[in-house]
Design a protein around this motif. Structure first.
Motif, mmCIF file in Angstrom:
data_model
loop_
_atom_site.group_PDB
_atom_site.id
_atom_site.type_symbol
_atom_site.label_atom_id
_atom_site.label_comp_id
_atom_site.label_asym_id
_atom_site.label_seq_id
_atom_site.Cartn_x
_atom_site.Cartn_y
_atom_site.Cartn_z
ATOM 1 N N LYS A 60 19.619 -8.577 -1.404
ATOM 2 C CA LYS A 60 20.128 -9.733 -2.119
ATOM 3 C C LYS A 60 19.117 -10.563 -2.692
ATOM 4 C CE LYS A 60 24.031 -10.569 0.376
ATOM 5 N NZ LYS A 60 25.198 -11.350 0.702
ATOM 6 N N SER A 61 18.073 -10.784 -1.746
ATOM 7 C CA SER A 61 16.989 -11.666 -2.346
ATOM 8 C C SER A 61 16.435 -11.519 -3.344
ATOM 9 C CB SER A 61 16.321 -12.128 -0.974
ATOM 10 O OG SER A 61 15.550 -10.888 -0.701
ATOM 11 N N PHE A 62 16.465 -10.045 -3.740
ATOM 12 C CA PHE A 62 15.900 -9.621 -5.176
ATOM 13 C C PHE A 62 16.711 -9.716 -6.203
ATOM 14 C CE2 PHE A 62 13.148 -7.323 -1.940
ATOM 15 C CZ PHE A 62 11.986 -7.715 -2.494
ATOM 16 N N LEU A 63 17.962 -10.047 -6.340
ATOM 17 C CA LEU A 63 18.860 -10.305 -7.237
ATOM 18 C C LEU A 63 18.148 -10.957 -8.625
ATOM 19 C CD1 LEU A 63 22.396 -11.133 -5.514
ATOM 20 C CD2 LEU A 63 21.819 -9.037 -6.820
ATOM 21 N N GLU A 64 18.390 -10.434 -9.703
ATOM 22 C CA GLU A 64 17.803 -10.763 -10.974
ATOM 23 C C GLU A 64 16.176 -10.451 -11.133
ATOM 24 O OE1 GLU A 64 19.460 -12.248 -13.363
ATOM 25 O OE2 GLU A 64 21.280 -12.330 -11.888
ATOM 26 N N THR A 65 15.551 -9.644 -10.152
ATOM 27 C CA THR A 65 14.245 -9.015 -10.340
ATOM 28 C C THR A 65 14.448 -8.094 -11.385
ATOM 29 O OG1 THR A 65 13.939 -9.591 -8.059
ATOM 30 C CG2 THR A 65 12.380 -8.055 -9.291
ATOM 31 N N PRO A 66 13.438 -8.101 -12.449
ATOM 32 C CA PRO A 66 13.596 -7.429 -13.464
ATOM 33 C C PRO A 66 13.392 -5.935 -13.190
ATOM 34 C CG PRO A 66 11.958 -9.071 -14.009
ATOM 35 C CD PRO A 66 12.427 -9.083 -12.731
ATOM 36 N N TYR A 67 14.064 -5.064 -14.048
ATOM 37 C CA TYR A 67 13.839 -3.688 -13.986
ATOM 38 C C TYR A 67 12.814 -3.195 -14.562
ATOM 39 C CZ TYR A 67 14.597 1.645 -14.625
ATOM 40 O OH TYR A 67 14.595 2.983 -14.605
ATOM 41 N N VAL A 68 12.035 -2.251 -13.997
ATOM 42 C CA VAL A 68 10.808 -1.666 -14.911
ATOM 43 C C VAL A 68 10.370 -0.396 -14.248
ATOM 44 C CG1 VAL A 68 8.315 -2.031 -15.667
ATOM 45 C CG2 VAL A 68 9.520 -3.715 -15.429
ATOM 46 N N SER A 69 10.462 0.794 -14.877
ATOM 47 C CA SER A 69 10.379 2.105 -14.446
ATOM 48 C C SER A 69 8.603 2.451 -14.303
ATOM 49 C CB SER A 69 11.009 3.078 -15.362
ATOM 50 O OG SER A 69 10.446 3.104 -16.723
ATOM 51 N N ALA A 70 8.431 3.514 -13.793
ATOM 52 C CA ALA A 70 7.180 4.068 -13.785
ATOM 53 C C ALA A 70 5.918 3.134 -13.484
ATOM 54 C CB ALA A 70 6.964 4.769 -15.245
ATOM 55 N N THR A 71 6.313 2.333 -12.343
ATOM 56 C CA THR A 71 5.426 1.329 -11.956
ATOM 57 C C THR A 71 4.476 1.850 -10.955
ATOM 58 O OG1 THR A 71 6.757 0.485 -10.064
ATOM 59 C CG2 THR A 71 6.833 -0.755 -12.239
ATOM 60 N N LEU A 72 4.977 3.104 -10.392
ATOM 61 C CA LEU A 72 3.772 3.761 -9.308
ATOM 62 C C LEU A 72 2.849 4.564 -9.925
ATOM 63 C CD1 LEU A 72 6.590 4.634 -6.630
ATOM 64 C CD2 LEU A 72 5.322 2.390 -6.875
ATOM 65 N N GLU A 73 2.882 4.907 -11.361
ATOM 66 C CA GLU A 73 2.193 5.911 -11.892
ATOM 67 C C GLU A 73 0.831 5.364 -12.210
ATOM 68 O OE1 GLU A 73 3.600 8.984 -11.753
ATOM 69 O OE2 GLU A 73 5.260 7.789 -11.349
ATOM 70 N N ASN A 74 -0.182 5.924 -11.406
ATOM 71 C CA ASN A 74 -1.442 5.326 -11.715
ATOM 72 C C ASN A 74 -2.719 6.364 -11.479
ATOM 73 O OD1 ASN A 74 -2.619 5.732 -8.651
ATOM 74 N ND2 ASN A 74 -0.635 4.596 -8.447
ATOM 75 N N GLY A 75 -2.196 7.816 -11.803
ATOM 76 C CA GLY A 75 -3.260 8.905 -11.843
ATOM 77 C C GLY A 75 -2.997 10.002 -10.576
ATOM 78 N N ALA A 76 -3.768 10.869 -10.748
ATOM 79 C CA ALA A 76 -3.355 12.075 -9.732
ATOM 80 C C ALA A 76 -4.058 11.603 -8.217
ATOM 81 C CB ALA A 76 -4.354 13.179 -10.161
ATOM 82 N N ASP A 77 -4.779 10.753 -8.196
ATOM 83 C CA ASP A 77 -5.314 10.239 -6.861
ATOM 84 C C ASP A 77 -4.099 9.302 -6.192
ATOM 85 O OD1 ASP A 77 -7.857 11.486 -7.304
ATOM 86 O OD2 ASP A 77 -8.798 9.733 -8.176
ATOM 87 N N GLU A 78 -3.281 8.721 -6.940
ATOM 88 C CA GLU A 78 -2.233 8.260 -6.196
ATOM 89 C C GLU A 78 -2.362 6.795 -5.285
ATOM 90 O OE1 GLU A 78 2.069 7.554 -5.309
ATOM 91 O OE2 GLU A 78 0.913 8.891 -6.967
ATOM 92 N N LYS A 79 -3.108 5.937 -5.983
ATOM 93 C CA LYS A 79 -3.190 4.701 -5.148
ATOM 94 C C LYS A 79 -2.084 4.170 -4.505
ATOM 95 C CE LYS A 79 -7.745 3.485 -7.387
ATOM 96 N NZ LYS A 79 -8.384 2.417 -8.243
ATOM 97 N N MET A 80 -2.208 3.387 -3.647
ATOM 98 C CA MET A 80 -0.908 2.732 -3.116
ATOM 99 C C MET A 80 -0.490 1.576 -3.799
ATOM 100 S SD MET A 80 1.180 2.878 -0.554
ATOM 101 C CE MET A 80 2.678 1.746 -0.193
ATOM 102 N N VAL A 81 0.737 1.578 -4.592
ATOM 103 C CA VAL A 81 1.360 0.531 -5.551
ATOM 104 C C VAL A 81 2.130 -0.248 -4.652
ATOM 105 C CG1 VAL A 81 2.347 -0.067 -7.615
ATOM 106 C CG2 VAL A 81 0.833 1.928 -7.509
ATOM 107 N N VAL A 82 1.776 -1.620 -4.516
ATOM 108 C CA VAL A 82 2.785 -2.530 -3.963
ATOM 109 C C VAL A 82 3.117 -3.600 -5.309
ATOM 110 C CG1 VAL A 82 2.901 -4.501 -2.540
ATOM 111 C CG2 VAL A 82 1.506 -2.295 -1.792
#
Length: 284
Positions: A60-82
Motif C-alpha cells: 500500500k505504500s506504493f499506491l499511486e506509483t506510475p505504471y511503466v512496462s519493460a523497465t527491466l529490458e537492458n540487453g542480453a547481458d541482463e544487468k540487475m535493474v532496481v
C-alpha cells in the motif's frame, strides 16, 4: 581469540566485496536507493508483523506509483535493474516481496534489498543473462517455493490441467531482447519445454466457492490465462475486506499502483481472458 577476529574480519571483507560487486552491476538512480532506504526505515518497527500483513502494508505504500512496462529490458547481458519509481505488475510484487524479506531479516540496507531482489527475480537466484530471469510467473512461483519464500502447494486444492507454455519463443518480436538477439530463442524454447512438463495447478473461475475457501489476505496471486502458450496474464496482492477479496496491483489500465474498486471476481468474468487464479503464499 586473534584467529577468530581475523576470520571474522576476512568474512566481513568477503561479504562486503560481494555486495559491492552486485551494486556495480546494478542499474538504478539515487532516487531508487532513497526509496528503498526510506521504506526500510519506515517499516523497521514492523518486523513482528506476519508476512502476509507486512506485504500488504508495504504494498500500500506504493499506491499511486506510475505504471511503466519493460523497465527491466537492458540487453542480453541482463544487468540487475532496481527501479521503484516505475512499476509493472511483476516488478511491483517483486519489490514489495524483497522489501518485506529485508524488513523481516532486520538487515535494513540497500545492499541487502538488491540481494533479495536478485534472489527472487532469477532462476535459483543466479543472474546470468536474459534467459536466467524467471519470465513466466508459474515458474516464478515454483522456483521461489524451492527457495522457501512462497508456497504454491495450496494450488493443489484446485484443478490440474496440461498446458504448453511457449509464447516467448513463438512471438520473439514482442520482446525487445529476443527481437535483437535471436540466438537466445532456442534457450528460451528449451526452458519453456521444461516448464511445460511441470504440473499446472490453479483455481478455475468456474468454482468461486473453492477459490474463496483458499484465498487469504496478503496472498500473491496470478491471474491464469486462456491464451495459447501463456501461463499468466497479470499478478498482484490480495487484500481482504470483510468477506470479499480485492487486488492491490499495478495495472496497465489504471496506469498506477492501486486497489481494485471491485472484488477479485470482477477479473474472472466469463468473457475475460483470465481462466482462474494461482496462489503464491508468502512463508518467510
Amino acid at each position: 581469540m586473534k584467529c577468530l577476529q581475523i576470520l571474522f574480519f576476512l568474512f566481513f571483507l568477503i561479504q562486503n566485496s560481494r555486495a559491492q560487486d552486485l551494486l556495480n552491476q546494478c542499474v538504478y538512480l539515487k532516487q531508487d536507493k532513497l526509496i528503498v532506504e526510506t521504506k526500510l526505515h519506515e517499516f523497521a518497527k514492523d518486523t513482528a508483523l506476519p508476512a502476509n500483513e507486512l506485504i500488504v502494508e508495504i504494498g500500500k505504500s506504493f499506491l499511486e506509483t506510475p505504471y511503466v512496462s519493460a523497465t527491466l529490458e537492458n540487453g542480453a547481458d541482463e544487468k540487475m535493474v532496481v527501479n521503484l519509481r516505475e512499476l509493472d505488475c511483476t516488478t511491483f510484487v517483486e519489490n514489495v516481496l524483497a522489501l518485506s524479506l529485508v524488513v523481516k531479516s532486520g538487515k535494513g540496507n540497500f545492499e541487502s534489498f538488491v540481494s533479495e531482489l536478485q534472489k527472487i527475480r532469477y532462476r535459483n537466484g543466479i543472474r546470468k543473462g536474459y534467459p536466467s530471469r524467471l519470465h513466466y510467473f508459474s515458474e516464478w512461483i515454483n522456483n521461489n517455493q524451492q527457495k522457501g519464500i512462497v508456497n504454491g502447494s495450496i494450488n493443489r486444492n484446485g484443478q490440474k490441467i496440461d498446458k504448453s507454455i511457449n509464447y516467448m519463443s513463438l512471438h520473439p518480436v514482442d520482446y525487445p531482447v529476443l527481437k535483437e538477439h535471436s540466438e537466445l530463442i532456442p534457450q528460451i524454447a528449451m526452458q519453456e519445454k521444461e516448464l511445460s512438463k511441470l504440473e499446472f495447478w490453479y483455481f478455475p473461475k468456474s468454482d468461486f466457492a473453492n477459490l474463496y475457501r483458499n484465498l487469504k489476505h496478503g496472498d500473491i496471486i496470478a491471474l491464469t490465462s486462456n491464451i495459447d502458450g501463456v501461463d499468466v496474464n497479470h499478478v498482484g496482492i490480495i487484500i481482504k475486506r470483510g468477506n470479499e477479496f480485492y487486488l492491490l496491483h499495478a495495472p496497465l489500465s489504471g496506469k498506477k499502483v492501486l486497489i481494485s474498486d471491485n472484488p477479485i471476481t470482477d477479473f474472472l468474468k466469463p468473457a475475460s481472458k483470465n481462466s482462474g487464479i494461482m496462489i503464491a503464499r508468502p512463508v518467510f
